[in-house]
Enzyme design. Structure first.
Site, PDB file in Angstrom:
ATOM      1  N   ILE A   1     114.968  58.377  55.459  1.00 36.07           N
ATOM      2  CA  ILE A   1     114.820  59.116  54.213  1.00 36.07           C
ATOM      3  C   ILE A   1     115.983  60.097  54.090  1.00 36.07           C
ATOM      4  CG2 ILE A   1     113.291  60.563  52.840  1.00 36.07           C
ATOM      5  CD1 ILE A   1     112.077  57.831  53.538  1.00 36.07           C
ATOM      6  N   CYS A   2     116.634  60.089  52.956  1.00 33.53           N
ATOM      7  CA  CYS A   2     117.813  60.943  52.728  1.00 33.53           C
ATOM      8  C   CYS A   2     117.520  61.949  51.631  1.00 33.53           C
ATOM      9  CB  CYS A   2     119.018  60.093  52.346  1.00 33.53           C
ATOM     10  SG  CYS A   2     119.388  58.789  53.501  1.00 33.53           S
ATOM     11  N   LEU A   3     116.811  62.982  51.957  1.00 34.62           N
ATOM     12  CA  LEU A   3     116.514  64.043  50.998  1.00 34.62           C
ATOM     13  C   LEU A   3     116.936  65.372  51.581  1.00 34.62           C
ATOM     14  CD1 LEU A   3     112.942  63.097  49.721  1.00 34.62           C
ATOM     15  CD2 LEU A   3     115.075  62.897  48.488  1.00 34.62           C
TER      16      LEU A   3
END
Length: 123
Positions: free
Chosen positions: A115-117
């Site tokens: 996840i790239c947040l």
């Protein structure tokens, strides 16, 4: 001002003064992470929408769990997406690691499921 650290020290001090001298050194202390997770998991389960289900493979390890999301509207309607979450020992200072186990195209999820947040990293 009462902080979590000072409250835990005070609580541990009170417990320590009540325990007998014969108490075993092998008794396991509960980590700050686990104390926080007990409260946060209860809150999560109470407020989880009906399209989400949380599963704990080992109920004694609140720091490792899976979340299944089945959207009932929008572009991903009808899908079933599984996420694995692992909460590190340094939790509350270090964010949890979340991985999407379902192969999906999404701008914030890599091909391997990371996840790239930025909001997960506090930047």
């Amino acid at each position: 001002m009462l902080t979590l650290a000072s409250k835990l020290k005070r609580d541990d001090g009170l417990k320590g003064s009540r325990t007998s001298a014969t108490a075993s050194d092998s008794t396991r202390r509960v980590s700050v992470r686990d104390k926080l997770l007990v409260k946060e998991v209860a809150e999560l389960e109470a407020n989880l929408p009906c399209t989400c289900k949380v599963h704990f493979p080992d109920p004694n390890k609140l720091h490792c769990f899976q979340l299944t999301v089945t959207p009932d509207e929008g572009y991903y309607q009808g899908g079933k997406f599984q996420f694995e979450t692992e909460v590190p020992d340094a939790y509350n200072m270090v964010p949890p690691k979340v991985k999407c186990l379902t192969r999906i195209w999404h701008p914030n999820i890599t091909e391997t499921g990371e996840i790239c947040l930025r909001m997960l990293f506090g930047d």
